[in-house]
Each structure stands twice: as C-alpha cells, then as structure tokens.
Motif scaffolding. Structure first.
Motif, short mmCIF file in Angstrom:
data_model
loop_
_atom_site.label_atom_id
_atom_site.label_comp_id
_atom_site.label_asym_id
_atom_site.label_seq_id
_atom_site.Cartn_x
_atom_site.Cartn_y
_atom_site.Cartn_z
N TRP A 97 3.84 -23.14 -13.48
CA TRP A 97 4.47 -22.03 -14.03
C TRP A 97 5.47 -22.39 -15.34
N SER A 98 5.09 -21.88 -16.57
CA SER A 98 6.09 -22.46 -17.40
C SER A 98 6.23 -21.30 -18.59
N THR A 99 7.36 -21.55 -19.26
CA THR A 99 7.74 -20.60 -20.56
C THR A 99 6.47 -20.63 -21.42
N ALA A 100 5.96 -19.57 -22.14
CA ALA A 100 4.98 -19.61 -23.02
C ALA A 100 5.33 -18.39 -24.10
N VAL A 101 4.37 -18.77 -25.19
CA VAL A 101 4.59 -17.60 -26.41
C VAL A 101 3.32 -16.76 -26.59
N LEU A 102 3.32 -15.65 -26.32
CA LEU A 102 2.09 -14.89 -26.50
C LEU A 102 1.42 -15.22 -27.88
N SER A 103 0.20 -15.41 -27.75
CA SER A 103 -0.72 -15.72 -28.85
C SER A 103 -1.36 -14.27 -29.47
N ALA A 104 -1.76 -14.18 -30.57
CA ALA A 104 -2.33 -13.02 -31.03
C ALA A 104 -3.63 -12.80 -30.20
N LEU A 108 -4.03 -9.11 -28.17
CA LEU A 108 -4.96 -8.39 -28.12
C LEU A 108 -5.91 -8.13 -26.73
N LEU A 109 -5.88 -9.17 -25.91
CA LEU A 109 -6.42 -9.26 -24.75
C LEU A 109 -5.68 -8.28 -23.54
N GLY A 114 -5.28 -2.53 -21.27
CA GLY A 114 -4.51 -1.29 -21.14
C GLY A 114 -2.96 -1.51 -20.98
N LEU A 115 -2.37 -2.64 -21.30
CA LEU A 115 -1.17 -3.16 -21.39
C LEU A 115 -0.74 -3.42 -22.72
N GLU A 119 3.46 -7.66 -28.18
CA GLU A 119 3.33 -8.33 -29.33
C GLU A 119 3.18 -9.87 -29.73
N PRO A 120 2.12 -10.35 -30.60
CA PRO A 120 1.93 -11.80 -30.42
C PRO A 120 3.50 -12.50 -31.05
#
Length: 198
Positions: A97-104, A108-109, A114-115, A119-120
């Motif tokens: 479990w780690s920090t992450a940055v949401l990709s484009a 979209l997924l 339905g969430l 934003e990317p």
C-alpha cells in the motif's frame, strides 16, 4: 543527449563517490524475474534487494543473482563484468500500500465504473508490486542500524542484514536445502533485529 553507457557511468561514479564518504546505498534488484541484477543493484558497493510475498517466498517477478556468482570472493565468477554481484536480501514487495497519483487511464476507468470526479493527477493510495517497494524496507532497517551504531561501515551493515535474514524458499521451491546464501533469495527475507555491529 548522453548515451545509456554515459548515463550509467555518471550514476556509478555518484554511487562510488557516496560510498567512499560512508553513504550506504540500497538498490532494487529489478523486476524481470530472471538471473542478473539490474543496475545499480549489480554494483558491489550497493545492498541489492529482491522481493518476497506473503507466503515468505521470492516473488516470481523478482530478479535474482546468477547462480555461478559467489558472494564476497572479489571475483567476477559469472563473467558479466561485475564483481560480487549477488542478491543480499529479499523483503516484502507484493501488494504494498503506497501513495500514488491517478493516471488519465485510471481516472477514465473510475468514470466508467460510476465513480466520477477523480481527475487525472489526483493524489491517492494504491497497492502495487515490485522490488522498488522492497528496497525502502531495507533502507529503513539500515537507518535503524545506523541510529544504534553511528559510523557503521557498509561491510558491517551488510553483514548485519545478511546475518539476521530468514532463509526462505523461491517460487519453484529451490533454496530450502541451500542454507545461508542462494542466488534466488540472497541470504533470505529481511528481519529487522537491532544489534550492536562489530
């Protein structure tokens, strides 16, 4: 731009310089699942770290040492141009479990699931696999050892890591009868034992 060879030389020189000043460099073995550590873990003045899983076995993706290479004999046993390029230890590296940055793509997924509204570029958390997740666990242990043993050398710290590791199996079951070092899991799975270094 610089060639790959030039870039590797710059990093190798920086690691050699840091090591000459007493810095202990911990490096990820790589995620190819094959024999041969990735750079810079292949350097003898780094502590090379592979990945283990919750079954206490080497992760299938974790790169490992070439079986012909013998630790600490000062020779290039496998003829690859690197001396003593062995795996020191494995540490948990699956579903970390780690920090992450949401990709484009992820954004979209989530939208399709339905969430909406993620934003990317959104800061988030996620689980991931890799020797890059194992390496900070070993780095933390190095910090703990140095906090108790200021001025300890790479040799002393490496020996403490190796000596306290727990011998484990690799995914194919090799290593149970190989007490101590084996090419697949090094000296075993990291165990953080606070000790006085000699």
């Amino acid at each position: 731009g610089p060639s790959e060879v030039e870039a590797i030389q710059v990093i190798a020189d920086a690691i050699d310089f840091a090591a000459s000043r007493g810095v202990i460099v911990v490096a990820a073995a790589g995620n190819s699942g094959t024999a041969g550590l990735h750079f810079p873990a292949i350097m003898k003045n780094t502590i090379a770290v592979g990945s283990s899983n919750w079954l206490d076995r080497r992760s299938a993706f974790s790169s490992h040492a070439v079986p012909a290479e013998i630790p600490d004999n000062g020779l290039d046993d496998d003829g690859n141009g690197w001396v003593d390029d062995v795996l020191d230890v494995v540490a948990p590296g699956e579903l970390i479990w780690s920090t992450a940055v949401l990709s484009a793509y992820d954004s979209l997924l989530y939208e399709l699931l339905g969430l909406p509204g993620l934003e990317p570029g959104t800061d988030t958390y996620g689980a991931a696999d890799g020797t890059s997740f194992s390496t900070p666990l070993v780095s933390g242990y190095v910090g703990l050892l140095l906090s108790q043993n200021p001025g300890a050398t790479l040799r002393q710290v490496r020996q403490a890591i190796r000596a306290s590791a727990r011998d484990i199996l690799d995914p194919q079951g090799v290593g149970a009868s190989l007490v101590g070092y084996d090419a697949y899991s090094g000296f075993g799975r990291l165990r953080m034992v606070v000790t006085t270094l000699t």
